[in-house]
Design a protein around this motif. Structure first.
Motif, PDB file in Angstrom:
ATOM      1  N   LYS A   1       0.796  -1.215   0.427  1.00 52.13           N
ATOM      2  CA  LYS A   1       0.080  -0.434   0.214  1.00 52.13           C
ATOM      3  C   LYS A   1       1.173   1.379  -0.038  1.00 52.13           C
ATOM      4  O   LYS A   1       0.384   1.982   0.295  1.00 52.13           O
ATOM      5  CB  LYS A   1      -1.056   0.135   1.746  1.00 52.13           C
ATOM      6  CG  LYS A   1      -2.072  -1.465   1.460  1.00 52.13           C
ATOM      7  CD  LYS A   1      -2.883  -1.130   1.999  1.00 52.13           C
ATOM      8  CE  LYS A   1      -2.454  -0.678   4.128  1.00 52.13           C
ATOM      9  NZ  LYS A   1      -2.108  -2.051   4.081  1.00 52.13           N
ATOM     10  N   ALA A   2       2.038   0.901  -0.149  1.00 56.53           N
ATOM     11  CA  ALA A   2       2.371   2.554  -0.488  1.00 56.53           C
ATOM     12  C   ALA A   2       2.619   3.608  -1.040  1.00 56.53           C
ATOM     13  O   ALA A   2       3.071   4.527  -0.474  1.00 56.53           O
ATOM     14  CB  ALA A   2       4.462   1.897  -0.245  1.00 56.53           C
ATOM     15  N   GLU A   3       1.538   3.401  -2.383  1.00 60.86           N
ATOM     16  CA  GLU A   3       1.997   3.991  -3.308  1.00 60.86           C
ATOM     17  C   GLU A   3       0.762   4.782  -3.103  1.00 60.86           C
ATOM     18  O   GLU A   3       0.452   5.394  -3.558  1.00 60.86           O
ATOM     19  CB  GLU A   3       2.329   3.402  -4.575  1.00 60.86           C
ATOM     20  CG  GLU A   3       3.775   3.070  -4.608  1.00 60.86           C
ATOM     21  CD  GLU A   3       4.679   3.773  -4.727  1.00 60.86           C
ATOM     22  OE1 GLU A   3       4.260   5.430  -5.055  1.00 60.86           O
ATOM     23  OE2 GLU A   3       5.907   3.283  -3.652  1.00 60.86           O
ATOM     24  N   ILE A   4      -0.230   4.414  -2.685  1.00 56.57           N
ATOM     25  CA  ILE A   4      -2.055   4.346  -2.105  1.00 56.57           C
ATOM     26  C   ILE A   4      -1.567   6.359  -2.293  1.00 56.57           C
ATOM     27  O   ILE A   4      -1.031   6.231  -0.716  1.00 56.57           O
ATOM     28  CB  ILE A   4      -2.474   4.117  -1.719  1.00 56.57           C
ATOM     29  CG1 ILE A   4      -2.629   2.435  -2.297  1.00 56.57           C
ATOM     30  CG2 ILE A   4      -4.107   4.407  -1.571  1.00 56.57           C
ATOM     31  CD1 ILE A   4      -3.579   2.165  -1.065  1.00 56.57           C
ATOM     32  N   THR A   5      -2.304   6.659  -2.745  1.00 56.19           N
ATOM     33  CA  THR A   5      -2.318   8.378  -2.305  1.00 56.19           C
ATOM     34  C   THR A   5      -3.672   8.784  -2.033  1.00 56.19           C
ATOM     35  O   THR A   5      -4.445   7.802  -2.329  1.00 56.19           O
ATOM     36  CB  THR A   5      -2.293   9.655  -3.725  1.00 56.19           C
ATOM     37  OG1 THR A   5      -2.911   9.242  -4.880  1.00 56.19           O
ATOM     38  CG2 THR A   5      -1.125   9.125  -4.057  1.00 56.19           C
ATOM     39  N   VAL A   6      -3.900  10.436  -0.711  1.00 59.33           N
ATOM     40  CA  VAL A   6      -5.003  10.638  -0.581  1.00 59.33           C
ATOM     41  C   VAL A   6      -6.024  10.718  -1.307  1.00 59.33           C
ATOM     42  O   VAL A   6      -7.234  10.014  -0.805  1.00 59.33           O
ATOM     43  CB  VAL A   6      -4.404  11.772   0.323  1.00 59.33           C
ATOM     44  CG1 VAL A   6      -5.735  12.369   0.826  1.00 59.33           C
ATOM     45  CG2 VAL A   6      -3.288  11.624   0.840  1.00 59.33           C
TER      46      VAL A   6
END
Length: 380
Positions: free
Chosen positions: A103-108
């Motif tokens: 999930k490190a690249e999931i943006t707001v």
């Protein structure tokens, strides 16, 4: 039976509201409309509690179910508007433990758009939904159901937790406190997450038909909704409606237990219909409003099976689920027919808060009748 007031030119809304009680099975409800920043309809009626025959009063509040997801999204957008977070920054920048399990690249923005693919909390034990820390740890370890950002799905259970924890990580205050301090207090609206016991006497009792579509799916093992909602505790009195259980009413459970009424919710959306400001209280900028209502996906939702149009934190109108004529409007429905919505082009805000749930998966005939009447009045 129906109390309140309305301005000339909105007679059809009053008539439709009265007809809901006569012919459409309404139990107790309120409806409120703002036009051009002014409250023009404020009606309520029926029974807050049919068992005790308690009438619905002016200050009656009721669980408006997923209407609270829009309020949670508003809090995130307010932080973005103040420069405290960036919608295109990774959630993990503010909440480092969120980066686990791919999930490190999931943006707001992806989170707000309901495209994070975080529909479940599989590590949380059954019935643990009122334990905030347990739920947050579970979301931290949860892997997305598919590649985030590639497909949308309504985060029916998880949105309130994910957005609420993001608010806490950025601002330091729990979601319910931020909302009280920054939205409800300044605007003077009677809406909150997690009731105080002192509010119980004026809280309407929720009732639901035996064949309520989404509740049936939540109770049926093997469905996506059951997998998501098995975390909701059962009340001590197994005969009671879970939505009326005191533990539920007081819990931090922002995906579904925001309590208020049509007057409160319409006032919040009136600010959004007026470029983000009402009576000197500024919530967010017009730029953020436009981002919130820019379509991010539309499809049959794999979670609910309903056709859904989604923006960023808000549901957008369509021909079936939220049949609102202005396609650039935005808002959030709640299970059984509750709704709050803003239409900046028409400078309209509308909210409806019933205590008897419609048995379908969309808004139902009572809310739709009020929307039709509102637009009929405007066409006169």
């Amino acid at each position: 039976m129906v109390c309140g007031e309305f301005e000339p030119g909105f007679e059809r809304v009053r008539d439709a509201f009265e007809a809901n009680f006569r012919t459409r099975g309404e139990m107790g409800a309120a409806v409120c409309v703002y036009s051009n920043g002014r409250k023009v309809v404020d009606l309520w009626g029926g029974l807050a509690d049919p068992e005790s025959q308690t009438p619905w009063h002016r200050d009656t509040i009721v669980g408006m179910m997923s209407v609270g997801k829009g309020m949670a999204a508003l809090c995130v957008l307010m932080l973005a508007d103040r420069g405290q977070l960036d919608l295109d920054e990774a959630v993990a920048s503010y909440w480092p433990e969120f980066a686990q399990a791919g999930k490190a690249e999931i943006t707001v923005r992806t989170l707000l758009q309901s495209k994070a693919a975080l529909l479940f909390a599989d590590a949380a034990p059954d019935g643990s939904g009122f334990d905030w820390d347990t739920m947050i740890r579970s979301f931290e370890s949860q892997a997305p159901e598919w590649e985030p950002g590639t497909k949308g799905a309504y985060h029916t259970m998880s949105a309130g937790f994910l957005l609420g924890e993001l608010v806490r990580r950025v601002d330091g205050r729990p979601l319910e406190t931020f909302f009280d301090d920054e939205v409800a207090g300044p605007l003077g609206v009677d809406y909150r997450f997690g009731l105080r016991r002192a509010d119980f006497p004026r809280t309407a009792k929720i009732s639901a038909p035996l064949d309520q579509t989404l509740l049936d799916q939540m109770a049926t093992p093997g469905t996506p909704l059951h997998r998501a909602w098995r975390i909701r505790p059962r009340p001590a009195d197994l005969r009671a409606n879970p939505s009326n259980d005191p533990d539920y009413l007081m819990a931090r459970f922002p995906s579904a237990n925001g309590q208020g009424n049509a007057r409160a919710v319409a006032r919040v959306y009136a600010a959004l219909a007026e470029s983000g400001e009402l009576d000197g209280v500024r919530l967010i900028s017009r730029e953020l409003i436009d981002q919130a209502r820019t379509p991010s996906w539309e499809d049959i939702c794999p979670m609910t099976g309903m056709y859904t149009r989604y923006g960023a934190g808000f549901v957008l109108p369509d021909e079936t689920t939220v049949p609102w004529p202005g396609r650039r409007a935005f808002g959030h429905p709640g299970l059984g027919g509750a709704l709050g919505i803003a239409d900046p082009e028409a400078r309209l805000a509308f909210a409806y808060s019933p205590n008897h749930l419609d048995n379908g998966a969309g808004l139902g005939e009572r809310c739709t009748a009020l929307i039709d009447a509102l637009w009929s009045d405007r066409a006169q």
